[in-house]
Design an enzyme around this catalytic site. Structure first.
Site, PDB file in Angstrom:
ATOM      1  N   GLU A 278       0.852  -1.193   0.000  1.00  0.00           N
ATOM      2  CA  GLU A 278       0.000   0.000   0.000  1.00  0.00           C
ATOM      3  C   GLU A 278       0.889   1.246   0.000  1.00  0.00           C
ATOM      4  O   GLU A 278       2.009   1.214   0.511  1.00  0.00           O
ATOM      5  CB  GLU A 278      -0.914  -0.068   1.247  1.00  0.00           C
ATOM      6  CG  GLU A 278      -1.805   1.112   1.499  1.00  0.00           C
ATOM      7  CD  GLU A 278      -2.868   1.334   0.431  1.00  0.00           C
ATOM      8  OE1 GLU A 278      -2.527   1.327  -0.768  1.00  0.00           O
ATOM      9  OE2 GLU A 278      -4.026   1.582   0.785  1.00  0.00           O
ATOM     10  N   ASP A 279       0.383   2.325  -0.576  1.00  0.00           N
ATOM     11  CA  ASP A 279       1.171   3.556  -0.561  1.00  0.00           C
ATOM     12  C   ASP A 279       1.099   4.250   0.798  1.00  0.00           C
ATOM     13  O   ASP A 279       2.105   4.607   1.386  1.00  0.00           O
ATOM     14  CB  ASP A 279       0.758   4.507  -1.697  1.00  0.00           C
ATOM     15  CG  ASP A 279      -0.745   4.758  -1.767  1.00  0.00           C
ATOM     16  OD1 ASP A 279      -1.504   4.219  -0.930  1.00  0.00           O
ATOM     17  OD2 ASP A 279      -1.179   5.493  -2.679  1.00  0.00           O
TER      18      ASP A 279
ATOM     19  N   ASP B 123      -4.254   5.638   5.946  1.00  0.00           N
ATOM     20  CA  ASP B 123      -4.739   6.902   6.491  1.00  0.00           C
ATOM     21  C   ASP B 123      -5.815   6.583   7.546  1.00  0.00           C
ATOM     22  O   ASP B 123      -5.488   6.220   8.668  1.00  0.00           O
ATOM     23  CB  ASP B 123      -5.261   7.713   5.295  1.00  0.00           C
ATOM     24  CG  ASP B 123      -5.678   9.115   5.640  1.00  0.00           C
ATOM     25  OD1 ASP B 123      -4.999   9.770   6.436  1.00  0.00           O
ATOM     26  OD2 ASP B 123      -6.706   9.575   5.095  1.00  0.00           O
TER      27      ASP B 123
ATOM     28  N   LYS C 138      -0.108   6.966   8.614  1.00  0.00           N
ATOM     29  CA  LYS C 138      -0.541   8.164   9.356  1.00  0.00           C
ATOM     30  C   LYS C 138      -1.439   7.707  10.513  1.00  0.00           C
ATOM     31  O   LYS C 138      -2.657   7.823  10.422  1.00  0.00           O
ATOM     32  CB  LYS C 138      -1.350   9.089   8.443  1.00  0.00           C
ATOM     33  CG  LYS C 138      -0.539   9.831   7.415  1.00  0.00           C
ATOM     34  CD  LYS C 138      -1.290  11.048   6.872  1.00  0.00           C
ATOM     35  CE  LYS C 138      -2.138  10.728   5.693  1.00  0.00           C
ATOM     36  NZ  LYS C 138      -2.626  11.930   4.965  1.00  0.00           N
TER      37      LYS C 138
ATOM     38  N   PHE D 243      -1.078  15.992   4.374  1.00  0.00           N
ATOM     39  CA  PHE D 243      -1.371  15.412   3.059  1.00  0.00           C
ATOM     40  C   PHE D 243      -0.085  15.461   2.241  1.00  0.00           C
ATOM     41  O   PHE D 243       0.539  16.516   2.097  1.00  0.00           O
ATOM     42  CB  PHE D 243      -2.503  16.166   2.354  1.00  0.00           C
ATOM     43  CG  PHE D 243      -3.046  15.363   1.206  1.00  0.00           C
ATOM     44  CD1 PHE D 243      -4.064  14.443   1.412  1.00  0.00           C
ATOM     45  CD2 PHE D 243      -2.509  15.488  -0.066  1.00  0.00           C
ATOM     46  CE1 PHE D 243      -4.542  13.653   0.368  1.00  0.00           C
ATOM     47  CE2 PHE D 243      -2.979  14.714  -1.116  1.00  0.00           C
ATOM     48  CZ  PHE D 243      -3.996  13.798  -0.898  1.00  0.00           C
ATOM     49  N   VAL D 244       0.315  14.312   1.746  1.00  0.00           N
ATOM     50  CA  VAL D 244       1.605  14.236   1.063  1.00  0.00           C
ATOM     51  C   VAL D 244       1.452  13.762  -0.382  1.00  0.00           C
ATOM     52  O   VAL D 244       0.495  13.058  -0.715  1.00  0.00           O
ATOM     53  CB  VAL D 244       2.589  13.320   1.828  1.00  0.00           C
ATOM     54  CG1 VAL D 244       2.988  13.927   3.161  1.00  0.00           C
ATOM     55  CG2 VAL D 244       1.991  11.929   2.044  1.00  0.00           C
TER      56      VAL D 244
ATOM     57  N   ASP E 224      -0.663  11.004  -5.133  1.00  0.00           N
ATOM     58  CA  ASP E 224      -1.149  12.109  -5.952  1.00  0.00           C
ATOM     59  C   ASP E 224      -2.106  13.010  -5.177  1.00  0.00           C
ATOM     60  O   ASP E 224      -2.651  12.631  -4.144  1.00  0.00           O
ATOM     61  CB  ASP E 224      -1.900  11.567  -7.173  1.00  0.00           C
ATOM     62  CG  ASP E 224      -3.245  10.954  -6.792  1.00  0.00           C
ATOM     63  OD1 ASP E 224      -3.261  10.077  -5.913  1.00  0.00           O
ATOM     64  OD2 ASP E 224      -4.283  11.382  -7.342  1.00  0.00           O
TER      65      ASP E 224
ATOM     66  N   ARG F 202       2.308  12.743  -8.865  1.00  0.00           N
ATOM     67  CA  ARG F 202       2.751  11.361  -8.638  1.00  0.00           C
ATOM     68  C   ARG F 202       4.221  11.154  -8.950  1.00  0.00           C
ATOM     69  O   ARG F 202       4.878  10.321  -8.358  1.00  0.00           O
ATOM     70  CB  ARG F 202       1.991  10.415  -9.577  1.00  0.00           C
ATOM     71  CG  ARG F 202       0.710   9.902  -9.042  1.00  0.00           C
ATOM     72  CD  ARG F 202       0.222   8.758  -9.917  1.00  0.00           C
ATOM     73  NE  ARG F 202      -1.226   8.667  -9.913  1.00  0.00           N
ATOM     74  CZ  ARG F 202      -1.943   8.187  -8.915  1.00  0.00           C
ATOM     75  NH1 ARG F 202      -1.347   7.745  -7.837  1.00  0.00           N
ATOM     76  NH2 ARG F 202      -3.251   8.143  -8.982  1.00  0.00           N
TER      77      ARG F 202
HETATM   78  P1  IMP Z   1      -7.699   5.097   3.956  1.00  0.00           P
HETATM   79  O1  IMP Z   1      -8.732   4.110   3.527  1.00  0.00           O
HETATM   80  O2  IMP Z   1      -8.316   6.324   4.575  1.00  0.00           O
HETATM   81  O3  IMP Z   1      -6.629   4.508   4.828  1.00  0.00           O
HETATM   82  O4  IMP Z   1      -7.104   5.680   2.648  1.00  0.00           O
HETATM   83  C1  IMP Z   1      -6.042   5.233   1.998  1.00  0.00           C
HETATM   84  C2  IMP Z   1      -5.946   5.907   0.645  1.00  0.00           C
HETATM   85  O5  IMP Z   1      -6.216   7.322   0.702  1.00  0.00           O
HETATM   86  C3  IMP Z   1      -4.529   5.782   0.146  1.00  0.00           C
HETATM   87  O6  IMP Z   1      -4.343   4.568  -0.550  1.00  0.00           O
HETATM   88  C4  IMP Z   1      -4.398   7.000  -0.721  1.00  0.00           C
HETATM   89  O7  IMP Z   1      -4.872   6.725  -2.016  1.00  0.00           O
HETATM   90  C5  IMP Z   1      -5.298   8.040  -0.097  1.00  0.00           C
HETATM   91  N1  IMP Z   1      -4.540   8.969   0.764  1.00  0.00           N
HETATM   92  C6  IMP Z   1      -4.605   9.092   2.099  1.00  0.00           C
HETATM   93  N2  IMP Z   1      -3.770  10.035   2.568  1.00  0.00           N
HETATM   94  C7  IMP Z   1      -3.120  10.516   1.473  1.00  0.00           C
HETATM   95  C8  IMP Z   1      -2.086  11.514   1.300  1.00  0.00           C
HETATM   96  O8  IMP Z   1      -1.566  12.150   2.243  1.00  0.00           O
HETATM   97  N3  IMP Z   1      -1.688  11.719   0.020  1.00  0.00           N
HETATM   98  C9  IMP Z   1      -2.187  11.049  -1.054  1.00  0.00           C
HETATM   99  N4  IMP Z   1      -3.147  10.110  -0.933  1.00  0.00           N
HETATM  100  C10 IMP Z   1      -3.599   9.842   0.323  1.00  0.00           C
END
Ligand code: IMP
Length: 176
Positions: A95-96, A99, A127, A151-152, A158, A164
């Site tokens: 995973e990137d 969040d 995070k 937010f990064v 992206d 990206r």
């Molecule tokens: P989660 O389901 O809230 O954990 O969201 C994860 C997804 O939200 C990641 O795979 C990203 O695509 C996007 N995301 C969350 N934070 C960031 C950020 O700081 N920069 C870019 N994309 C983010």
């Protein structure tokens, strides 16, 4: 700048070594470690990581987001990867960034229900301050960097499909 290209590359090499060590006894030619890269953000991270892993692997791709069903359970919405056969497989999600944790919670539930032998998460960034209570159990097994609530962008991440390709991880400031 939050993390430089050099720091990221160095950390990815460390993660690849840790994954290789941990799966040295489990990943075999008959049952290779199944790496599932989430599209699109994790492609850059995964491309470097998988090339440095030394145990047998197989690579596949997921495109997924989450929604909350009527019982407030998280369900994954798959644009790609719903039918990947994980039965009896050792699964490592790439995973990137984690969040709120909703995406990973939904993915975990889906693949555990489908009979994965084991399920772990490897994320470039985490995070934890942003985790929602219902996803508190989402603690990635491999974390490149733990970062604050920012937010990064860059290294695959992206903002509305922009940034990206930035070679470093930067904090996105909408006012600039
Ligand atoms: P989660 O389901 O809230 O954990 O969201 C994860 C997804 O939200 C990641 O795979 C990203 O695509 C996007 N995301 C969350 N934070 C960031 C950020 O700081 N920069 C870019 N994309 C983010």
């Amino acid at each position: 700048m939050l993390k430089t290209n050099e720091e990221i590359r160095h950390r990815i090499a460390e993660l690849a070594a840790a994954v290789s060590d941990d799966y040295a006894g489990t990943a075999t030619a008959e049952n290779p470690l199944l790496l599932l890269c989430t599209l699109r953000g994790a492609v850059f991270f995964s491309a470097d990581l998988v090339r440095s892993i030394t145990v047998p692997i197989e690579l596949d791709f997921l495109k997924v987001h989450s929604y909350i069903n009527t019982e407030s359970a998280l369900e994954p919405v798959f644009d790609l990867g719903k039918d990947i056969n994980v039965s009896g497989r050792h699964v490592l999600i790439l995973e990137d960034i984690v969040d709120t944790g909703k995406t990973m919670a939904a993915v975990k539930r889906h693949f555990e229900d489908k009979g994965a032998a084991s399920f772990r998460i490897c994320t470039m960034l985490d995070k934890p301050e942003r985790r929602v209570p219902q996803c508190a159990e989402i603690v990635p097994d491999y974390i490149g960097f733990t970062i604050p609530d920012l937010f990064v962008v860059g290294w695959g991440l992206d903002y509305n499909e922009k940034y990206r390709l930035l070679p470093d991880i930067m904090v996105y400031h909408p006012e600039r």
